[in-house]
Design an enzyme around this catalytic site. Structure first.
Site, PDB file in Angstrom:
ATOM      1  N   ARG A 226     107.514 -51.942  34.787  1.00 56.37           N
ATOM      2  CA  ARG A 226     106.969 -53.245  34.374  1.00 56.37           C
ATOM      3  C   ARG A 226     105.750 -53.563  35.238  1.00 56.37           C
ATOM      4  NH1 ARG A 226     110.258 -57.093  31.961  1.00 56.37           N
ATOM      5  NH2 ARG A 226     108.323 -58.264  31.811  1.00 56.37           N
TER       6      ARG A 226
ATOM      7  N   GLN B 181     107.953 -55.551  27.928  1.00 52.50           N
ATOM      8  CA  GLN B 181     109.121 -54.714  28.212  1.00 52.50           C
ATOM      9  C   GLN B 181     108.994 -53.358  27.524  1.00 52.50           C
ATOM     10  OE1 GLN B 181     111.931 -55.503  30.189  1.00 52.50           O
ATOM     11  NE2 GLN B 181     112.171 -53.295  29.955  1.00 52.50           N
TER      12      GLN B 181
ATOM     13  N   CYS C 203     116.675 -53.122  29.097  1.00 51.50           N
ATOM     14  CA  CYS C 203     115.613 -53.908  29.736  1.00 51.50           C
ATOM     15  C   CYS C 203     116.099 -54.652  30.981  1.00 51.50           C
ATOM     16  CB  CYS C 203     115.034 -54.893  28.731  1.00 51.50           C
ATOM     17  SG  CYS C 203     116.209 -56.123  28.145  1.00 51.50           S
TER      18      CYS C 203
HETATM   19  N1  NVA Z   1     117.059 -60.225  24.894  1.00 54.44           N
HETATM   20  C1  NVA Z   1     117.119 -60.757  26.233  1.00 54.44           C
HETATM   21  C2  NVA Z   1     116.137 -60.058  27.110  1.00 54.44           C
HETATM   22  C3  NVA Z   1     116.108 -60.533  28.526  1.00 54.44           C
HETATM   23  C4  NVA Z   1     115.052 -59.859  29.358  1.00 54.44           C
HETATM   24  C5  NVA Z   1     116.866 -62.255  26.194  1.00 54.44           C
HETATM   25  O1  NVA Z   1     115.987 -62.682  25.439  1.00 54.44           O
HETATM   26  O2  NVA Z   1     117.551 -63.000  26.893  1.00 54.44           O
HETATM   27  N1   CP Z   2     113.719 -57.503  31.478  1.00 56.84           N
HETATM   28  C1   CP Z   2     113.254 -58.721  31.826  1.00 56.84           C
HETATM   29  O1   CP Z   2     112.330 -59.266  31.228  1.00 56.84           O
HETATM   30  O2   CP Z   2     113.873 -59.246  32.910  1.00 56.84           O
HETATM   31  P1   CP Z   2     113.744 -60.737  33.479  1.00 56.84           P
HETATM   32  O3   CP Z   2     114.438 -61.644  32.508  1.00 56.84           O
HETATM   33  O4   CP Z   2     114.447 -60.673  34.808  1.00 56.84           O
HETATM   34  O5   CP Z   2     112.305 -61.096  33.609  1.00 56.84           O
END
Ligand code: NVA
Ligand code: CP
Length: 303
Positions: free
Chosen positions: A285, A135, A257
C-alpha cells in the site's frame, strides 16, 4: 490548464497508466529499501479526510507523503466542520485551495464524486462503500512481484460482493484477467453491473478451481454493522480454509486486504500459512500509493 485527474475508481486509469504505476512502484520501493532519499513532493500537502476508521490507509498515505518530502494532514468527520453539515462542495473548495492533493475515506461514492467535481486538486478514493482502488492497486503489484504479469490469470473472489470485490471486477476488465466470484445467495445483487470479465459460481469450491489467487474480505464491511449476525449465518459456507485452498492451483496465493477475522472469512491456517501474502499486500500500500501520488501530481515521471 489540463483537467485535474482523480482516482475515484479503478477504471479511471488505463492499462498503460497502470504499467507505468507498477514500474514506478518497483523503483520507489527499491529506493526506500536502500534508505535513499526521494523528495519529489517537497512542500506539497496531502489532506486526508476519514469518515470511517483506518490503520493501513492512514499510515501508508501519511508515511508515504512524508517519505516523498511532503506533509499530510489528518481530518476526521468527528473534529472537522464536515461532521457538522458543511456541504461537501464547500469543503472541497476550501480544502483544495490549501492543499495539493486530497484522499477521502467515506460512505457513499457520490460524496467523493461531488467532492472531486468541486476540487482544484486531485482526489483519491481511500475507500467508499462502492470501491477501494488503492487496495487493489497494491494487491496487483503484490501479485506481479510474486508471480509476474496478471494478464490472462484467474482470481477467485470468495465472500461478500463489496467494495474490494467490485474493484477487482473493474481491474479484471482494465488489465485483462478473469475473476471467478462466489457469494451466498442474494449477495450477487451487489456485484458491479457493467463488467464482463467475471464468472459467477454458486459453489465456492468450484470458483477456486484453477485460480492463481484466492482472495476474500470481511463478511461485514464498515457501515453495515447492523447486518453482522445475519451475515455470519449466510456466509458460513464461504470461509477460505485449507480444503478450499487445495482446490485452487498448487501455487495459488492467498490475499486479504485486512483487517481479517480468523475463523470467519478465513481460517487461521490459511492466513498464517505459506500461500498467504497478506503482509506484502499491506506493505505495498505504501509503495504503490507513493507512485500514485507522484503520478497525480507530477505526471509520468521518467525512470
Ligand atoms: N470491505 C471492508 C474493507 C476494509 C479495508 C470495509 O469496507 O470495511
Ligand atoms: N485495508 C485497509 O484499507 O485497511 P485500513 O482499514 O486499516 O485502512
Amino acid at each position: 490548464m489540463a483537467a485535474v485527474r482523480h482516482y475515484l475508481q479503478f477504471r479511471d486509469f488505463s492499462r498503460r497508466e497502470y504499467a507505468h504505476l507498477f514500474a514506478r512502484t518497483r523503483w520507489i520501493k527499491d529506493q526506500f529499501k536502500r534508505y535513499r532519499r526521494y523528495w519529489p513532493l517537497e512542500d506539497r500537502t496531502l489532506a486526508m479526510i476519514f469518515e470511517k476508521q483506518s490503520t493501513r490507509t492512514r499510515l501508508s498515505f501519511e508515511a508515504g507523503m512524508h517519505q516523498l518530502g511532503g506533509a499530510a494532514i489528518f481530518l476526521s468527520t468527528r473534529d472537522s466542520q464536515l461532521g457538522r453539515g458543511e456541504p461537501v462542495e464547500d469543503s472541497a473548495q476550501v480544502i483544495s485551495r490549501m492543499c495539493d492533493l486530497v484522499m477521502i475515506r467515506t460512505f457513499e461514492q457520490d460524496v467523493i464524486e461531488r467532492f472531486a467535481r468541486h476540487s482544484r486538486v486531485p482526489v483519491i478514493n481511500g475507500l467508499t462503500n462502492a470501491y477501494h482502488p488503492c487496495q487493489v492497486l497494491a494487491d496487483l503489484y503484490t501479485f506481479i512481484e510474486h508471480r509476474g504479469p496478471i494478464r490472462g490469470r484467474t482470481v477467485a473472489w470468495i465472500g461478500d460482493s463489496n467494495n474490494v470485490c467490485n474493484t477487482w471486477l473493474q481491474a479484471a476488465e482494465v488489465l485483462g484477467f478473469k475473476v471467478n466470484v462466489s457469494t451466498p445467495p442474494g449477495y450477487e445483487d451487489g456485484l458491479e453491473k457493467d463488467v464482463r470479465n467475471y464468472e459467477f459460481f454458486a459453489d465456492p469450491k468450484r470458483a477456486v478451481k484453477g485460480a492463481h489467487v484466492v482472495t476474500t474480505d470481511v463478511w461485514t464491511s464498515m457501515g453495515f454493522e447492523a447486518e453482522n449476525q445475519k451475515r455470519k449465518k449466510h456466509f458460513a459456507g464461504w470461509q477460505v480454509d485449507a480444503k478450499m485452498m487445495r482446490a485452487a492451483r498448487k501455487d495459488a496465493l492467498f490475499m486479504h486486504c485486512l483487517p481479517a477475522h480468523r475463523g470467519e472469512e478465513v481460517s487461521a491456517a490459511v492466513i498464517d500459512g505459506k500461500q498467504s501474502v497478506v503482509w506484502d499486500e499491506a506493505e505495498n500500500r505504501l509503495h504503490a500509493q507513493k507512485a500514485l501520488m507522484e503520478f497525480l501530481l507530477l505526471g509520468k515521471v521518467k525512470p
